[in-house]
Design a protein around this motif. Structure first.
Motif, PDB file in Angstrom:
ATOM      1  N   THR A 138       0.858  -1.182   0.000  1.00  0.00           N
ATOM      2  CA  THR A 138       0.000   0.000   0.000  1.00  0.00           C
ATOM      3  C   THR A 138       0.892   1.229   0.000  1.00  0.00           C
ATOM      4  N   VAL A 139       0.498   2.236  -0.760  1.00  0.00           N
ATOM      5  CA  VAL A 139       1.242   3.493  -0.811  1.00  0.00           C
ATOM      6  C   VAL A 139       0.383   4.566  -0.158  1.00  0.00           C
ATOM      7  N   GLY A 140       0.891   5.165   0.908  1.00  0.00           N
ATOM      8  CA  GLY A 140       0.148   6.190   1.630  1.00  0.00           C
ATOM      9  C   GLY A 140       0.777   7.558   1.469  1.00  0.00           C
ATOM     10  N   PHE A 141      -0.056   8.582   1.612  1.00  0.00           N
ATOM     11  CA  PHE A 141       0.385   9.975   1.527  1.00  0.00           C
ATOM     12  C   PHE A 141      -0.220  10.719   2.711  1.00  0.00           C
ATOM     13  N   ALA A 142       0.589  11.467   3.446  1.00  0.00           N
ATOM     14  CA  ALA A 142       0.072  12.135   4.633  1.00  0.00           C
ATOM     15  C   ALA A 142       0.811  13.438   4.893  1.00  0.00           C
ATOM     16  N   ASN A 143       0.050  14.441   5.304  1.00  0.00           N
ATOM     17  CA  ASN A 143       0.607  15.664   5.877  1.00  0.00           C
ATOM     18  C   ASN A 143      -0.356  16.142   6.960  1.00  0.00           C
ATOM     19  N   ALA A 144      -0.188  17.342   7.449  1.00  0.00           N
ATOM     20  CA  ALA A 144      -1.009  17.818   8.559  1.00  0.00           C
ATOM     21  C   ALA A 144      -2.460  18.024   8.164  1.00  0.00           C
ATOM     22  N   ASN A 145      -2.750  18.120   6.869  1.00  0.00           N
ATOM     23  CA  ASN A 145      -4.095  18.462   6.423  1.00  0.00           C
ATOM     24  C   ASN A 145      -4.889  17.302   5.839  1.00  0.00           C
ATOM     25  N   ALA A 146      -4.200  16.279   5.339  1.00  0.00           N
ATOM     26  CA  ALA A 146      -4.926  15.226   4.623  1.00  0.00           C
ATOM     27  C   ALA A 146      -4.137  13.922   4.624  1.00  0.00           C
ATOM     28  N   GLN A 147      -4.838  12.830   4.325  1.00  0.00           N
ATOM     29  CA  GLN A 147      -4.213  11.517   4.177  1.00  0.00           C
ATOM     30  C   GLN A 147      -4.907  10.769   3.040  1.00  0.00           C
ATOM     31  N   TYR A 148      -4.134   9.961   2.308  1.00  0.00           N
ATOM     32  CA  TYR A 148      -4.649   9.182   1.182  1.00  0.00           C
ATOM     33  C   TYR A 148      -3.850   7.891   1.094  1.00  0.00           C
ATOM     34  N   TRP A 149      -4.386   6.943   0.338  1.00  0.00           N
ATOM     35  CA  TRP A 149      -3.656   5.699   0.088  1.00  0.00           C
ATOM     36  C   TRP A 149      -4.218   5.005  -1.138  1.00  0.00           C
ATOM     37  N   THR A 150      -3.408   4.123  -1.700  1.00  0.00           N
ATOM     38  CA  THR A 150      -3.814   3.308  -2.831  1.00  0.00           C
ATOM     39  C   THR A 150      -2.981   2.038  -2.828  1.00  0.00           C
ATOM     40  N   ARG A 151      -3.440   1.020  -3.522  1.00  0.00           N
ATOM     41  CA  ARG A 151      -2.700  -0.236  -3.608  1.00  0.00           C
ATOM     42  C   ARG A 151      -1.672  -0.173  -4.732  1.00  0.00           C
ATOM     43  N   ALA A 152      -0.568  -0.874  -4.539  1.00  0.00           N
ATOM     44  CA  ALA A 152       0.425  -1.038  -5.596  1.00  0.00           C
ATOM     45  C   ALA A 152       0.181  -2.384  -6.278  1.00  0.00           C
ATOM     46  N   ALA A 153       0.348  -2.405  -7.584  1.00  0.00           N
ATOM     47  CA  ALA A 153       0.104  -3.629  -8.354  1.00  0.00           C
ATOM     48  C   ALA A 153       1.152  -4.687  -8.023  1.00  0.00           C
ATOM     49  N   ASP A 154       0.720  -5.936  -8.032  1.00  0.00           N
ATOM     50  CA  ASP A 154       1.655  -7.039  -7.823  1.00  0.00           C
ATOM     51  C   ASP A 154       2.689  -7.053  -8.941  1.00  0.00           C
TER      52      ASP A 154
END
Length: 726
Positions: free
Chosen positions: A324-340
């Motif tokens: 899983t690839v996540g993105f985070a800072n003080a205002n927001a967070q997101y994530w998505t799956r990485a392909a096999d």
């Protein structure tokens, strides 16, 4: 707005008012799509069978709990009322007028936006709630915006309070609607006559899995779906409360943020979106399109055209693990799956800004870097190399796998769904773990100071390898009550590691193993090795001071992995092969079930479809070749915490992620001796015999905070207390 005490003092007014202000406010329901109002309520008809009412005036009464202005007082589908029959409203927390003080000002407005949209707005000093309807859709589109965290309850949850009798098929883990239920721990964990444990916390799912929260009845389903977690906290693997069912009431919960087992600071300022959808029974499928929000003037909403995207390839992955690839800072967070295989990923709908991008191997962070997201642009990233995966190191032995979860260990597949004392679990007390013979699934996922302390690990070390210092590592996913794992090798006691993070006191008994994901390292000098070939490691849980609350709330740690770093004399790395499948988890499905609790067999139960994690090596024969091509990290591990729910499809945070297919390779059935093994030939994937532990039978009164049985089904007064705890 009166305070709670003022309300309680106005019983006479309450009785008179309540008599004339029941759901519907005396107005007849509108025919077809439309908005009507009465003295006390706005009523909205979607034109698709779903109709609801929102309280527009203050409620004066002694029974004021969860009856705040702005709450949903009525929820009908195809003419049937599904709102809580005890009169509690569906609101944020305990009510919009009780977020920061007992007398928060609340205003409610409603109107049309064009000819096919209706918007109801609930405004408080620091939080705004939206109920939005599109013509001929059986949905209530929701939006919550806040600028300050509530002070009366350190959480933001929207709770749909419904009629349990009409929606009986909900998550069984949170169903306390049966005779003989007792309190087990505090006021939020219960135990049945059969020894099964129940709690709203055991209905949790990981945010990344994106499963709808709901319940079903005859020809009907009510589902919370389409949630974006961008302004939430806790990351992709955070587990939140989902549902609690009592005799009369069913609470379906959408967690926007919560201080339970929280690992990061709360966020605010961006609109959180989610939807309540009525169906003929089955959970809804497909993504929710919130694009029409752009024209509604909603606080904190950021349109898609003002967002950016990040795409990448080349993540260094290990087969069998989900990334899983996540993105985070003080205002927001997101994530998505990485392909096999390729490790390709795309995350869309990110707010502009600088983020820490984290790559997770299952739930273990193995790489991070900063990325900049620019509105209307796509940021490209390539060659993401895992820089801190402990599994990359050559080791003499390894128990479990470095992946941020205890799922493959004893009881690990079920600790998020039940209390550690649950009668369906195998005994936490185990025989010594013999490297090369005992399967991973027989090493405890949790170590409790008062239950299964002093766990022994035995392995053989050839004489030629006793002249070197070694490093032993213990990975923990969380620690309870200030606990730390300590190590004694034969007669040598290694120094206790320093605390690395402050973690919650009470999480492991409430279905969460998430925490700091720490690696504790112990330097073992050559002088620690015994003269004999067999070495014994004792792992013990200790703390600076003893915790109170009984053996399950005392000091404890959740284990990720244990290994001894080093190479054999020939410098040839150890080859790993799976030794066993993890414990069979309680079946999970997105659709609720009313079936009787499944019985978890001990460690001889059929393996799950997830492949086991790194097995236990035998001592390989000498070799002068280059490091083995079958590195420890390429064994077939479990792919994730057990869940059959689909990956998150919520908008606007990310595009729909790919789903990694779990490995289906079965462990070998060969059975070596259960004695401490000698120096064997290179491993062939054989597994040691499975010693079948007897499940622990826990008395209902064990460590019960309040042992008095609730007569028959829970009394109405208890139901109100339970609801307040949500």
């Amino acid at each position: 707005m009166a305070t709670a005490m003022m309300r309680c003092a106005m019983v006479a007014v309450a009785v008179a008012t309540a008599a004339g202000t029941s759901s519907g406010g005396g107005s007849s329901a509108p025919a077809g799509f439309g908005l009507t109002s009465s003295r006390n309520e706005y009523t909205v008809d979607t034109g698709a069978g779903l109709e609801f009412s929102v309280r527009r005036t203050a409620y004066w009464g002694w029974d004021w709990f969860a009856r705040s202005k702005g709450g949903i007082t009525s929820l009908k589908y195809n003419g049937v009322e599904y709102a809580d029959k005890n009169g509690r409203y569906s609101t944020v927390n305990s009510g919009f007028d009780y977020l920061h003080t007992s007398s928060d000002s609340v205003s409610v407005d409603a109107g049309y936006v064009g000819n096919a949209t209706i918007k109801v707005t609930v405004t408080t000093p620091h939080l705004t709630q939206y109920y939005i309807v599109k013509k001929d859709e059986p949905r209530i589109y929701m939006g919550t915006h806040w600028t300050k965290q509530p002070t009366t309850e350190n959480q933001i949850r929207f709770i749909f309070r419904l009629n349990a009798g009409l929606l009986p098929e909900s998550d069984e883990a949170g169903d306390i609607n049966e005779a003989g239920v007792q309190y087990l721990e505090e006021y939020d964990v219960f135990i049945t006559k059969s020894g099964d444990t129940r709690s709203a916390y055991y209905t949790n799912r990981r945010a990344v899995d994106g499963a709808p929260v709901g319940a079903q009845g005859t020809g009907v389903g009510m589902w919370i779906t389409g949630a974006s977690h961008e302004v939430g906290s806790g990351g992709p693997f955070y587990r939140g409360v989902r549902s609690l069912a009592t005799t009369a009431s069913l609470d379906l919960v959408h967690v926007l943020n919560d201080d339970f087992a929280q690992t990061e600071a709360f966020r605010k300022g961006t609109l959180a979106v989610y939807t309540l959808e009525a169906t003929a029974g089955a959970p809804p499928t497909g993504a929710i399109d919130y694009g029409f929000y752009a024209g509604l003037g909603l606080k904190g909403h950021v349109a898609e055209e003002s967002r950016g995207q990040v795409s990448g390839v080349g993540i260094q992955t290990v087969p069998g693990f989900e990334y899983t690839v996540g993105f985070a800072n003080a205002n927001a967070q997101y994530w998505t799956r990485a392909a096999d295989g390729t490790g390709a990923f795309t995350a869309s709908g990110l707010l502009p800004g600088t983020y820490t991008m984290t790559v997770y191997k299952n739930e273990l962070a193995v790489h991070d870097r900063d990325v900049v997201v620019i509105a209307k642009q796509s940021t490209a990233i390539s060659n993401v190399i895992s820089t801190r995966d402990p599994a990359d190191d050559t080791v003499i032995f390894r128990i479990g796998s470095w992946d941020g979860s205890p799922v493959e260990l004893l009881n690990g597949a079920n600790v998020t769904k039940m209390h550690p004392s649950d009668s369906r679990l195998s005994s936490w007390e185990v025989a010594p773990f013999v490297v090369g013979a005992t399967p991973d699934r027989e090493f405890p996922a949790y170590l409790f100071r008062g239950v299964n302390n002093n766990v022994k690990i035995q392995f053989k070390l050839p004489a030629a390898m006793k002249n070197s210092n070694r490093k032993l590592r213990i990975g923990t996913t969380t620690r309870q009550s200030g606990a730390l794992p300590t190590v004694q090798v034969n007669t040598y006691k290694a120094p206790t590691p320093a605390k690395q993070s402050k973690l919650p006191t009470r999480a492991m008994t409430l279905g969460s193993y998430r925490g700091g994901n720490e690696v504790h390292e112990y330097e073992i000098p050559a002088s620690a090795w015994s003269a004999g070939e067999v070495q014994t490691v004792v792992v013990k849980v200790e703390s600076a001071k003893s915790a109170k609350g009984g053996k399950w709330l005392a000091e404890a740690v959740a284990v990720d992995c244990i290994d001894l770093v080093g190479q054999w004399e020939t410098d040839a790395p150890t080859t790993y092969a799976p030794t066993s499948a993890p414990d069979t988890p309680v079946p999970e499905t997105d659709a609720p079930s009313t079936s009787a609790p499944s019985t978890i067999a001990p460690s001889t139960s059929a393996p799950s479809t997830s492949a086991p994690k790194t097995g236990i090596p035998s001592t390989p024969a000498p070799s002068t070749s280059a490091p083995s091509t079958s590195a420890p990290s390429t064994s077939a591990p479990s792919t994730s915490a057990p869940s059959t729910s689909a990956p998150s499809t919520s908008a606007p945070s990310t595009s729909a992620p790919s789903t990694s297919a779990p490995s289906t390779s079965a462990p070998s059935t060969s059975a070596p001796s259960t004695s401490v093994p000698g120096t064997p030939a290179p491993p062939t994937g054989g597994a040691g015999p499975v010693n079948t532990p007897t499940p622990a039978t826990i008395s209902p009164s064990t460590d019960a905070a309040a042992g008095a049985a609730l007569p028959g089904r829970l009394a109405a007064a208890a139901a109100v207390v339970l609801a307040a705890l949500l």
